[in-house]
Write a protein that holds these residues in place. Sequence first.
Motif, PDB file in Angstrom:
ATOM      1  N   SER A 229      57.445  68.915  76.915  1.00  0.00           N
ATOM      2  CA  SER A 229      56.854  67.729  76.296  1.00  0.00           C
ATOM      3  C   SER A 229      56.674  66.645  77.338  1.00  0.00           C
ATOM      4  O   SER A 229      57.594  66.339  78.106  1.00  0.00           O
ATOM      5  N   ALA A 230      55.489  66.034  77.374  1.00  0.00           N
ATOM      6  CA  ALA A 230      55.212  64.988  78.362  1.00  0.00           C
ATOM      7  C   ALA A 230      56.109  63.771  78.140  1.00  0.00           C
ATOM      8  O   ALA A 230      56.530  63.125  79.106  1.00  0.00           O
ATOM      9  N   ILE A 231      56.419  63.460  76.889  1.00  0.00           N
ATOM     10  CA  ILE A 231      57.245  62.290  76.599  1.00  0.00           C
ATOM     11  C   ILE A 231      58.650  62.484  77.162  1.00  0.00           C
ATOM     12  O   ILE A 231      59.200  61.605  77.834  1.00  0.00           O
ATOM     13  N   GLN A 232      59.237  63.650  76.905  1.00  0.00           N
ATOM     14  CA  GLN A 232      60.572  63.906  77.434  1.00  0.00           C
ATOM     15  C   GLN A 232      60.548  63.994  78.952  1.00  0.00           C
ATOM     16  O   GLN A 232      61.482  63.566  79.626  1.00  0.00           O
ATOM     17  N   ARG A 233      59.481  64.533  79.506  1.00  0.00           N
ATOM     18  CA  ARG A 233      59.351  64.630  80.967  1.00  0.00           C
ATOM     19  C   ARG A 233      59.289  63.238  81.590  1.00  0.00           C
ATOM     20  O   ARG A 233      59.931  62.954  82.613  1.00  0.00           O
ATOM     21  N   LEU A 234      58.511  62.343  80.973  1.00  0.00           N
ATOM     22  CA  LEU A 234      58.407  60.975  81.481  1.00  0.00           C
ATOM     23  C   LEU A 234      59.739  60.239  81.376  1.00  0.00           C
ATOM     24  O   LEU A 234      60.089  59.455  82.263  1.00  0.00           O
ATOM     25  N   ARG A 235      60.481  60.491  80.314  1.00  0.00           N
ATOM     26  CA  ARG A 235      61.788  59.851  80.163  1.00  0.00           C
ATOM     27  C   ARG A 235      62.737  60.280  81.281  1.00  0.00           C
ATOM     28  O   ARG A 235      63.472  59.459  81.842  1.00  0.00           O
ATOM     29  N   CYS A 236      62.722  61.554  81.608  1.00  0.00           N
ATOM     30  CA  CYS A 236      63.575  62.048  82.695  1.00  0.00           C
ATOM     31  C   CYS A 236      63.122  61.506  84.044  1.00  0.00           C
ATOM     32  O   CYS A 236      63.950  61.168  84.901  1.00  0.00           O
ATOM     33  N   GLU A 237      61.812  61.414  84.251  1.00  0.00           N
ATOM     34  CA  GLU A 237      61.297  60.880  85.511  1.00  0.00           C
ATOM     35  C   GLU A 237      61.688  59.415  85.681  1.00  0.00           C
ATOM     36  O   GLU A 237      62.041  58.979  86.778  1.00  0.00           O
TER      37      GLU A 237
END
Length: 458
Positions: A318-326
């Motif tokens: 998921s892009a949202i979860q990926r952005l949160r981790c980044e």
Amino acid sequence: MADERGGGENNINDNMGNQLQLLPGNSSSHRPNNEEEEEEEEDDMETEDRDSEEAEKPNIITFDPSLPTSHAYLGSDMEEFHGRTVHDDDSCQTIPVLPHTAVMLVPGQTLPLQLFRPQEVSMMRSVIQRDRTFAVLAHSDAGEPEAEFGTTAEIYAYREEQEYGIETVKVKAVGRQRFKVHEIRTQADGIRQAKVQILPERILPDPLSAVQLTSLSRLHMHPSSKPPTQSCKQAQCWWNNYQQRKFHCASLTPWPPWVYALYDSESLMNRVKKQLHEWDENLKDDSLPTNAVDFSYRVAACLPIDDALRLQLLKIGSAIQRLRCELDIMDRCTSLCCKQCQDTEITTKNEIFSLSLYGPMAAYVNPHGYVHETLTVYKANNLNLVGRPSTLHSWFPGYAWTIAQCRTCGSHMGWKFTATKKDLSPPRFWGLTRSAMLPRIPQGDGDEGREGSRLFCL
């Protein structure tokens, strides 16, 4: 660009970064100049870098950031391909595996290659005749025997040539889709074929979609309504007004608006852009993808993290979860250390800047076929320089490179780049290879005894 010395009588200026010598004959025959033996001995001497003590960030960068993205060192007469191969989500595909690569490819990331081994050349010829797609497996630092994940790569530029009687294939490819490995088999010709499952991208709905009031839709603001030219204060005022209207329905729920902003793709992208602007003051938002999925992968390819962390990002669907981790990584990472000795600080995140349209880090390949993901920084510490500056095969036209090694353990860390013309800015910078760096991430208050201090928000 060449690699660090592999030993013997090979000239260090032409053999930088790895041990394999693929070009026949003594490499001194490929030097830009024919120095005498005394000068060759000087080339092997280590010198302590002193420029970093006086290095300052330039006000204006005059270097053309489009030059590194063209990979002109591969040649200008490559055959280009158009169109795109997209495999269905969750479908199983059999794809040839690129051997002998240490790159963990991210979708959207450009991968330049120079291939010499007959097996690799044969594989690429076969790939070109089919759908131009091959598999890049994601091997982490943990050293598992077989990779479980990877990324498909599609060739968009290709050229074959012969040099010193050796057939060479030069390739420009781009990462496309993530996959999970089901099975790998080796054919009679030695080429490995991977049976993989294409992993989908999960598009999450708007966190407030369930309570949106149609009657209040007229109050919504679209990002395209933002005026093109604004001061920082005006832009922040517009964004605050936009956020207030966007999350006005939060009053109908038990949670405040800021909770929903944590899972809103636009809010996350805006926070990431603020961090990227700190790295590159001249960064234009128009050069970044507007799609949250593509944007999250662009950021993942720019982060100077080790393979273990990159594999975590690659597993996220998921892009949202990926952005949160980044964001978690960008907020908590303070500096970069030598991966070998783990305690020698090389640079801090405040020194990172972009000298390419790709961002502060991109993949480049040297004449011996080794791919280095190189991070550009203004200043680096605790490094010794080896050899003389050379412009041969420079990834940044107009700059000469010099090998840089860790002052403590002698590991190859990257290169120092020095401008060959006085009007070129910055006059000098460092290119650090990602494979030699380890991000320093201090533990938070709740991280004691938790391996998850490097697992972030997963």
